[in-house]
Write a protein that holds these residues in place. Structure first.
Motif, PDB file in Angstrom:
ATOM      1  N   ASP A 107      -3.151  -3.029  59.059  1.00 31.57           N
ATOM      2  CA  ASP A 107      -4.031  -4.042  59.640  1.00 31.57           C
ATOM      3  C   ASP A 107      -3.858  -4.163  61.148  1.00 31.57           C
ATOM      4  N   VAL A 108      -2.611  -4.268  61.636  1.00 27.92           N
ATOM      5  CA  VAL A 108      -2.365  -4.468  63.060  1.00 27.92           C
ATOM      6  C   VAL A 108      -1.336  -3.460  63.567  1.00 27.92           C
ATOM      7  N   VAL A 137      -6.775  -3.524  63.963  1.00 24.00           N
ATOM      8  CA  VAL A 137      -6.553  -4.113  65.291  1.00 24.00           C
ATOM      9  C   VAL A 137      -5.390  -3.417  65.988  1.00 24.00           C
ATOM     10  N   VAL A 165      -4.500 -11.375  60.589  1.00 22.43           N
ATOM     11  CA  VAL A 165      -5.577 -10.732  59.842  1.00 22.43           C
ATOM     12  C   VAL A 165      -5.611 -11.371  58.463  1.00 22.43           C
ATOM     13  N   VAL A 176     -10.164 -12.129  61.666  1.00 24.13           N
ATOM     14  CA  VAL A 176      -9.017 -11.844  62.517  1.00 24.13           C
ATOM     15  C   VAL A 176      -9.001 -12.898  63.617  1.00 24.13           C
TER      16      VAL A 176
END
Length: 181
Positions: A107-108, A137, A165, A176
């Motif tokens: 996710d990040v 992201v 997120v 987000v």
């Protein structure tokens, strides 16, 4: 948690970002033959499954999806667990990854440590022909020389901000946000 500072991606923006990433994966790999998506627990798994759905819609052929638990590969394990045993849920990759193009999904992307742990875990399972990285992201602040191949959105942040997120599969909403720590 502190107060939400900004909503940076809503449900529609997340959907668009994943569709764009799916197209980029197909283009870079000239299709998805000999490719597998591997999501890092927890939210990376749901993003990988969504990407697989988009890729199948676009290409008309399915792509395998696996789940990776990096708990025991983390270099900050002692700091995170506070004398508790880490909860290991196990990895589930339904295909052999040796000689496959593995697209690691998270996710990040922040310091790069989670991705490094993911790569270590993958290498213990086989020897992929390549490992690519797809993230929803990228917030910057790398501590390791790791770069994503596919990025949904670059969100430059300060070190006192936190990216959160939320995905419907876990959090009942797709968004987000940026929070102050």
């Amino acid at each position: 948690m502190t107060e939400q500072k900004a909503l940076v991606l809503d449900e529609q923006a997340i959907r668009r970002a994943l569709t764009r990433i799916a197209h980029q994966i197909i283009e870079k790999n000239k299709g998805v033959q000999d490719s597998v998506l591997v999501g890092i627990r927890t939210r990376g798994i749901y993003l990988a499954k969504r990407l697989a759905d988009r890729i199948e819609e676009i290409e008309g052929s399915p792509i395998s999806v696996g789940e990776l638990d990096i708990t025991l590969y983390r270099d900050d394990l002692t700091k995170k667990t506070d004398d508790q045993e880490p909860l290991v849920k196990g990895s589930d990759i339904p295909v052999e990854i040796t000689n496959k193009k593995v697209i690691l999904v998270d996710d990040v992307l922040y310091t790069g440590r989670t991705v490094r742990a993911g790569m270590d875990a993958l290498m213990d399972l086989g020897r992929p022909s390549s490992i690519q990285l797809a993230v929803l992201v990228d917030r910057g602040h790398r501590e390791l020389p790791i770069r994503a191949d596919y990025v949904g959105k670059n969100i430059p942040t300060s070190s006192v901000e936190k990216i959160v997120v939320e995905l419907a599969e876990v959090d009942k909403v797709d968004q987000v946000s940026i929070y102050d720590k």
